[in-house]
Design a protein around this motif. Structure first.
Motif, PDB file in Angstrom:
ATOM      1  N   TRP A 254      13.174  88.531  55.088  1.00 14.29           N
ATOM      2  CA  TRP A 254      12.516  89.911  54.806  1.00 14.29           C
ATOM      3  C   TRP A 254      11.230  89.452  53.644  1.00 14.29           C
ATOM      4  CZ3 TRP A 254      14.306  93.617  50.410  1.00 14.29           C
ATOM      5  CH2 TRP A 254      13.348  94.933  50.570  1.00 14.29           C
ATOM      6  N   GLU A 255      11.645  88.550  52.744  1.00  9.27           N
ATOM      7  CA  GLU A 255      10.615  88.208  51.808  1.00  9.27           C
ATOM      8  C   GLU A 255       9.446  87.353  52.598  1.00  9.27           C
ATOM      9  OE1 GLU A 255       8.775  87.641  48.050  1.00  9.27           O
ATOM     10  OE2 GLU A 255      10.578  88.680  48.505  1.00  9.27           O
ATOM     11  N   HIS A 256       9.601  86.770  53.810  1.00 13.85           N
ATOM     12  CA  HIS A 256       8.620  86.115  54.402  1.00 13.85           C
ATOM     13  C   HIS A 256       7.893  86.803  55.464  1.00 13.85           C
ATOM     14  CE1 HIS A 256      10.474  82.566  52.419  1.00 13.85           C
ATOM     15  NE2 HIS A 256       9.291  82.258  52.401  1.00 13.85           N
ATOM     16  N   GLY A 257       8.375  88.195  55.634  1.00 14.36           N
ATOM     17  CA  GLY A 257       7.603  89.069  56.529  1.00 14.36           C
ATOM     18  C   GLY A 257       8.120  88.991  57.981  1.00 14.36           C
ATOM     19  N   GLU A 258       9.418  88.134  58.153  1.00 15.71           N
ATOM     20  CA  GLU A 258       9.894  87.887  59.474  1.00 15.71           C
ATOM     21  C   GLU A 258      10.676  89.014  59.995  1.00 15.71           C
ATOM     22  OE1 GLU A 258      12.581  84.672  59.469  1.00 15.71           O
ATOM     23  OE2 GLU A 258      11.257  83.344  58.168  1.00 15.71           O
ATOM     24  N   ILE A 259      10.913  90.231  58.969  1.00 13.11           N
ATOM     25  CA  ILE A 259      11.626  91.319  59.587  1.00 13.11           C
ATOM     26  C   ILE A 259      10.471  92.539  59.838  1.00 13.11           C
ATOM     27  CG2 ILE A 259      13.314  93.364  58.944  1.00 13.11           C
ATOM     28  CD1 ILE A 259      14.971  91.370  57.400  1.00 13.11           C
ATOM     29  N   LYS A 260      10.311  93.057  60.948  1.00 13.11           N
ATOM     30  CA  LYS A 260       9.401  93.801  61.393  1.00 13.11           C
ATOM     31  C   LYS A 260       9.805  95.210  61.566  1.00 13.11           C
ATOM     32  CE  LYS A 260       6.484  90.233  61.557  1.00 13.11           C
ATOM     33  NZ  LYS A 260       5.453  89.854  60.939  1.00 13.11           N
ATOM     34  N   ILE A 261       8.808  96.313  61.404  1.00  7.76           N
ATOM     35  CA  ILE A 261       9.344  97.628  61.950  1.00  7.76           C
ATOM     36  C   ILE A 261       8.577  97.845  63.236  1.00  7.76           C
ATOM     37  CG2 ILE A 261       8.972 100.099  61.336  1.00  7.76           C
ATOM     38  CD1 ILE A 261       9.022  99.285  58.379  1.00  7.76           C
ATOM     39  N   VAL A 262       9.457  98.249  63.955  1.00  5.39           N
ATOM     40  CA  VAL A 262       9.049  98.798  65.523  1.00  5.39           C
ATOM     41  C   VAL A 262       9.351 100.102  65.466  1.00  5.39           C
ATOM     42  CG1 VAL A 262       9.136  96.439  66.321  1.00  5.39           C
ATOM     43  CG2 VAL A 262      11.095  97.949  66.486  1.00  5.39           C
ATOM     44  N   TYR A 263       8.865 100.915  66.794  1.00  3.67           N
ATOM     45  CA  TYR A 263       8.876 102.219  67.039  1.00  3.67           C
ATOM     46  C   TYR A 263       9.429 102.629  68.686  1.00  3.67           C
ATOM     47  CZ  TYR A 263       6.487 102.728  62.593  1.00  3.67           C
ATOM     48  OH  TYR A 263       6.189 102.440  61.105  1.00  3.67           O
ATOM     49  N   ALA A 264      10.541 103.092  68.738  1.00  4.99           N
ATOM     50  CA  ALA A 264      11.163 103.564  69.913  1.00  4.99           C
ATOM     51  C   ALA A 264      10.906 104.876  70.255  1.00  4.99           C
ATOM     52  CB  ALA A 264      12.635 103.189  69.936  1.00  4.99           C
ATOM     53  N   PRO A 265      10.342 105.264  71.280  1.00  4.42           N
ATOM     54  CA  PRO A 265      10.102 106.718  71.586  1.00  4.42           C
ATOM     55  C   PRO A 265      11.319 107.564  71.898  1.00  4.42           C
ATOM     56  CG  PRO A 265       9.748 105.262  73.546  1.00  4.42           C
ATOM     57  CD  PRO A 265      10.004 104.066  72.555  1.00  4.42           C
ATOM     58  N   VAL A 266      11.426 108.633  71.656  1.00  3.13           N
ATOM     59  CA  VAL A 266      12.306 109.741  71.713  1.00  3.13           C
ATOM     60  C   VAL A 266      11.877 110.446  73.293  1.00  3.13           C
ATOM     61  CG1 VAL A 266      13.861 111.440  70.811  1.00  3.13           C
ATOM     62  CG2 VAL A 266      13.006 109.688  69.295  1.00  3.13           C
ATOM     63  N   HIS A 267      12.600 110.579  73.991  1.00  2.75           N
ATOM     64  CA  HIS A 267      12.312 111.332  75.511  1.00  2.75           C
ATOM     65  C   HIS A 267      13.302 112.666  75.288  1.00  2.75           C
ATOM     66  CE1 HIS A 267      10.500 107.261  76.580  1.00  2.75           C
ATOM     67  NE2 HIS A 267       9.751 108.155  77.418  1.00  2.75           N
ATOM     68  N   ASP A 268      12.617 113.682  75.771  1.00  2.00           N
ATOM     69  CA  ASP A 268      13.224 114.932  76.264  1.00  2.00           C
ATOM     70  C   ASP A 268      13.553 114.714  77.559  1.00  2.00           C
ATOM     71  OD1 ASP A 268      13.274 117.450  77.465  1.00  2.00           O
ATOM     72  OD2 ASP A 268      13.202 118.166  75.420  1.00  2.00           O
ATOM     73  N   LEU A 269      14.759 115.014  77.907  1.00  2.00           N
ATOM     74  CA  LEU A 269      15.562 114.724  79.246  1.00  2.00           C
ATOM     75  C   LEU A 269      15.121 115.800  80.210  1.00  2.00           C
ATOM     76  CD1 LEU A 269      18.882 113.739  78.470  1.00  2.00           C
ATOM     77  CD2 LEU A 269      17.218 112.243  79.594  1.00  2.00           C
ATOM     78  N   GLU A 270      14.516 116.959  79.984  1.00  5.04           N
ATOM     79  CA  GLU A 270      14.167 117.962  80.705  1.00  5.04           C
ATOM     80  C   GLU A 270      12.686 117.963  81.070  1.00  5.04           C
ATOM     81  OE1 GLU A 270      15.971 120.178  82.576  1.00  5.04           O
ATOM     82  OE2 GLU A 270      17.552 119.694  81.533  1.00  5.04           O
ATOM     83  N   THR A 271      11.836 117.537  80.090  1.00  9.96           N
ATOM     84  CA  THR A 271      10.479 117.687  80.343  1.00  9.96           C
ATOM     85  C   THR A 271       9.803 116.281  80.583  1.00  9.96           C
ATOM     86  OG1 THR A 271       9.786 117.454  78.012  1.00  9.96           O
ATOM     87  CG2 THR A 271      10.019 119.713  79.245  1.00  9.96           C
ATOM     88  N   SER A 272      10.726 114.991  80.060  1.00  8.77           N
ATOM     89  CA  SER A 272      10.206 113.683  80.089  1.00  8.77           C
ATOM     90  C   SER A 272       9.134 113.383  79.036  1.00  8.77           C
ATOM     91  CB  SER A 272       9.633 113.387  81.507  1.00  8.77           C
ATOM     92  OG  SER A 272      10.696 113.455  82.288  1.00  8.77           O
ATOM     93  N   GLU A 273       8.861 114.509  78.184  1.00 10.18           N
ATOM     94  CA  GLU A 273       7.854 114.339  77.217  1.00 10.18           C
ATOM     95  C   GLU A 273       8.639 113.553  75.781  1.00 10.18           C
ATOM     96  OE1 GLU A 273       7.033 118.079  75.647  1.00 10.18           O
ATOM     97  OE2 GLU A 273       5.526 118.670  77.383  1.00 10.18           O
ATOM     98  N   VAL A 274       7.323 112.812  75.304  1.00 11.19           N
ATOM     99  CA  VAL A 274       7.941 111.895  74.097  1.00 11.19           C
ATOM    100  C   VAL A 274       7.839 112.858  72.905  1.00 11.19           C
ATOM    101  CG1 VAL A 274       7.241 110.020  72.470  1.00 11.19           C
ATOM    102  CG2 VAL A 274       6.917 109.846  74.999  1.00 11.19           C
ATOM    103  N   LEU A 275       9.138 113.027  72.277  1.00 11.33           N
ATOM    104  CA  LEU A 275       9.395 114.139  71.238  1.00 11.33           C
ATOM    105  C   LEU A 275       8.917 113.477  69.941  1.00 11.33           C
ATOM    106  CD1 LEU A 275      12.674 115.718  72.403  1.00 11.33           C
ATOM    107  CD2 LEU A 275      10.303 116.380  72.726  1.00 11.33           C
ATOM    108  N   GLY A 276       9.121 112.075  69.628  1.00 11.28           N
ATOM    109  CA  GLY A 276       8.698 111.347  68.618  1.00 11.28           C
ATOM    110  C   GLY A 276       9.118 109.885  68.599  1.00 11.28           C
ATOM    111  N   ALA A 277       9.045 109.314  67.466  1.00 13.10           N
ATOM    112  CA  ALA A 277       9.356 107.917  67.635  1.00 13.10           C
ATOM    113  C   ALA A 277      10.217 107.462  66.204  1.00 13.10           C
ATOM    114  CB  ALA A 277       7.853 107.102  67.325  1.00 13.10           C
TER     115      ALA A 277
END
Length: 660
Positions: free
Chosen positions: A423-446
């Motif tokens: 963590w101190e050396h920046g090896e741990i990153k933050i990524v973002y996974a999409p949240v999908h609505d199953l009826e509309t297939s829209e991306v509701l958030g990350a």
């Protein structure tokens, strides 16, 4: 010890020493010398001991005062070495002084013809007032003259009582041969003198430990005529050394061997007859301490030690107390199950302690017939690992060390131990996974997640929980993700994704969680309606009220780790949560599980709560969940970095209306 604390300790040491002995220096000089000694003590206690003697800190209570001042700061083995070296330095100093006495004796004898009267008086004064016992014997060992101090040491009234007696009569029979050889070497000129530590037998039969220094007197022609034997009574120092040695190797409460001594016993048995090592942890011993008090707990530990000691005696085994409520037993390789049953039976017998009938059981880790090349330290570690496995199974369980499982767990622990550095050396990153609505297939958030090497977010947080890093790293994730989400809102407005953050178990029940969330929103400027916080459901079931307080603060909340139990459904009637998130295999439409899951999701919907599923990676699984009634899934698309999400948002914003 902190360098800044050394002068204060040196000052206390100086005041303690000057009250026990006259030291012919100013207080400032004494204090500076002691300060230098404190710096040298961890590396060379022997040099510190000789420095104390050179300062003339040699009063009867000087060593005791030194130990009392230093014992809160330095450990017992170091002080034991200091005490032993101090005793040696005292003896050397005394013997060096007595060398002058011996020279005076020789010279007095040589001048007897010229100044017999004066020399005899001087000789008798030195001889009689010496702090050490002195005997002049002929070459056969017959005592020609001895002072009163030597008579006192061997239990007689005066030195006259030793006249014409064989000094060897007072030597221990086991030492006669060795001492006789040393005396002959001095007589023959092969040694100028010899020093030795031996045991004398007093006139009353009691033993006494002494330090001997023996040299030879010669006539005018250089021929040996007499031996001069100087004797220093070191019985108290010998007892002190034995006491310190015992304390170093034995547990002060139970009298059993301590960990250090036990490891040495294991080392001695390695490579010989096959052995079995048992590591015992008392079950629920904290219940006794917390419920009945530590005094009762200590008494119970003594009883446990006695019972294990009796069992060890029957099996010719070695037993030790190696921790607060942990014991170890090493035996010749035998039937493990029968030995464990004997241990449990010995502990299970109810015992009345302070009018309380108490019985115990133990969880036991076992290393059976280890390879000959294994080290004692490795065996202790393996036994401890097996003990942890046994405790994970419940009370009164035992586990045999499994090398393959141990290697896997060690890899996990090594990874957890290296996490702060990563963590101190920046090896741990933050990524973002999409949240999908199953009826509309829209991306509701990350969903903001941690990514480290090939580990998932949940695995990374589990490792962080094991080392206590989950709270600081969770706060960092919260702050950094809110800052990134605020930048997306500023750049893309309503087109920016809503930020979802799933918290680990420790962070979910952290008392400062609400303050951390508010601080992150205030510092980054992210609107509260753009944030969704998913709390670990186990913390909510434990009675934590963070979900309610967050809702009252305008933060939409969810429950992560939902499994559909009765108590979890009951929580949905009490807390205003927006959704629940589960992780489970997708229910195939033709399986009974599908109907059960569909009924569960319908029940959740009946509370006005949405149902989300994490770790859904295929469209087929997503469709199965849609048919079961789930509202959204996470994991259909790979998680992206913040920069990649920004590029996608920018591309979407630049498309003309109606573009696909």
């Amino acid at each position: 010890m902190n360098e800044m604390e050394l002068p204060e300790l040196a000052a206390r040491w100086m005041h303690a020493l000057t009250s026990t002995a006259y030291i012919p220096l100013s207080h400032a000089e004494i204090e500076q010398s002691l300060l230098d000694s404190l710096r040298d003590l961890p590396e060379s206690p022997e040099s510190v001991a000789y420095r104390l003697v050179s300062l003339h800190a040699t009063g009867p209570d000087s060593l005791r005062a030194t130990i009392e001042v230093l014992s809160p700061t330095f450990d017992l083995p170091l002080l034991a070495r200091l005490s032993s070296a101090y005793a040696q330095a005292m003896r050397s100093d005394a013997f060096d002084q007595q060398e002058q006495i011996k020279v005076a004796i020789v010279r007095a004898k040589q001048r007897v013809e010229r100044t017999l009267k004066v020399s005899q008086a001087r000789f008798q004064e030195v001889f009689g007032s010496a702090a050490l016992g002195i005997a002049i014997t002929d070459l056969t060992g017959r005592c020609v003259e001895a002072n009163d101090k030597l008579a006192e040491i061997v239990g007689l009234e005066t030195g006259c009582d030793l006249a014409d007696r064989d000094l060897r009569d007072f030597y221990h029979p086991d030492d006669l041969a060795a001492l006789g050889a040393s005396y002959r070497k001095v007589s023959e000129g092969r040694l100028d003198r010899f020093r030795d530590q031996r045991k004398l037998i007093r006139a009353d039969g009691e033993p006494v430990w002494v330090q001997l220094v023996v040299s030879v007197l010669r006539d005018a022609d250089g021929e040996p005529t007499h031996h001069v034997t100087m004797v220093d009574d070191i019985s108290e120092l010998h007892l002190l050394q034995r006491s310190l040695d015992h304390q170093l190797l034995h547990d002060s409460l139970t009298g059993l061997s301590n960990r250090q001594h036990f490891v040495s016993q294991v080392e001695r048995q390695l490579g010989g007859t096959p052995i079995t090592l048992y590591h015992l942890g008392l079950d629920a011993f904290s219940v006794v301490n917390n419920g009945l008090g530590h005094d009762t707990g200590d008494k119970l530990l003594k009883i446990v030690a006695n019972r294990l000691g009796e069992l060890a005696a029957e099996k010719e085994a070695v037993v030790a107390r190696i921790g607060g409520d942990e014991f170890a037993l090493i035996t010749a390789a035998d039937n493990v199950t029968s030995t464990i049953e004997e241990i449990q039976n010995a502990l299970a017998e109810p015992t009345f302690v302070d009018d309380h009938g108490i019985a115990l059981s133990a969880s036991i880790g076992v290393v059976d017939r280890p390879p000959a090349f294994a080290t004692a330290a490795e065996l202790m570690r393996c036994a401890n690992a097996a003990l942890r496995q046994a405790k994970a199974r419940g009370k009164r369980q035992w586990a045999l060390h499994d090398p393959h499982d141990d290697a896997r767990r060690r890899g996990k622990y090594a990874l957890a131990a290296s996490m702060p550095g990563a963590w101190e050396h920046g090896e741990i990153k933050i990524v973002y996974a999409p949240v999908h609505d199953l009826e509309t297939s829209e991306v509701l958030g990350a969903v903001a997640r941690l990514h480290w090497d090939d580990l998932s977010h949940n695995d990374t947080m589990a490792l962080a929980d094991s080392t206590g890093l989950s709270l600081p790293i969770g706060r960092w994730l919260l702050r950094e993700a809110c800052a990134q989400a605020a930048r997306w809102v500023e750049e893309f407005g309503d087109g920016a994704p809503t930020l979802h953050i799933a918290l680990g178990a420790l962070q979910s029940r952290d008392e400062d969680l609400v303050a951390d969330v508010k601080r992150a929103l205030d510092e980054t400027g992210l609107p509260p309606d753009r944030l969704r916080i998913a709390l670990d459901i186990s913390s909510v079931l434990a009675g934590d009220d963070n979900a309610l307080v967050l809702h009252d603060s305008g933060i939409v909340t969810a429950l992560d780790g939902f499994r559909g139990g009765h108590d979890e459904l009951a929580v949905l009637t009490e807390l205003p949560v927006r959704s629940v998130i589960t992780r489970a295999p997708a229910p195939s439409p033709d399986s009974p599980l599908h109907q059960a899951m569909r009924a569960l999701i319908a029940t959740v919907h009946g509370f006005g709560v949405r149902f989300g599923v994490d770790e859904v990676h295929t469209l087929t699984d997503a469709e199965h969940w849609r048919q079961a009634g789930a509202d959204g899934v996470i994991g259909l698309l790979p998680a992206l970095t913040a920069a990649e999400v920004t590029d996608l948002l920018a591309t979407a914003a630049s498309r003309p209306p109606g573009a696909s």
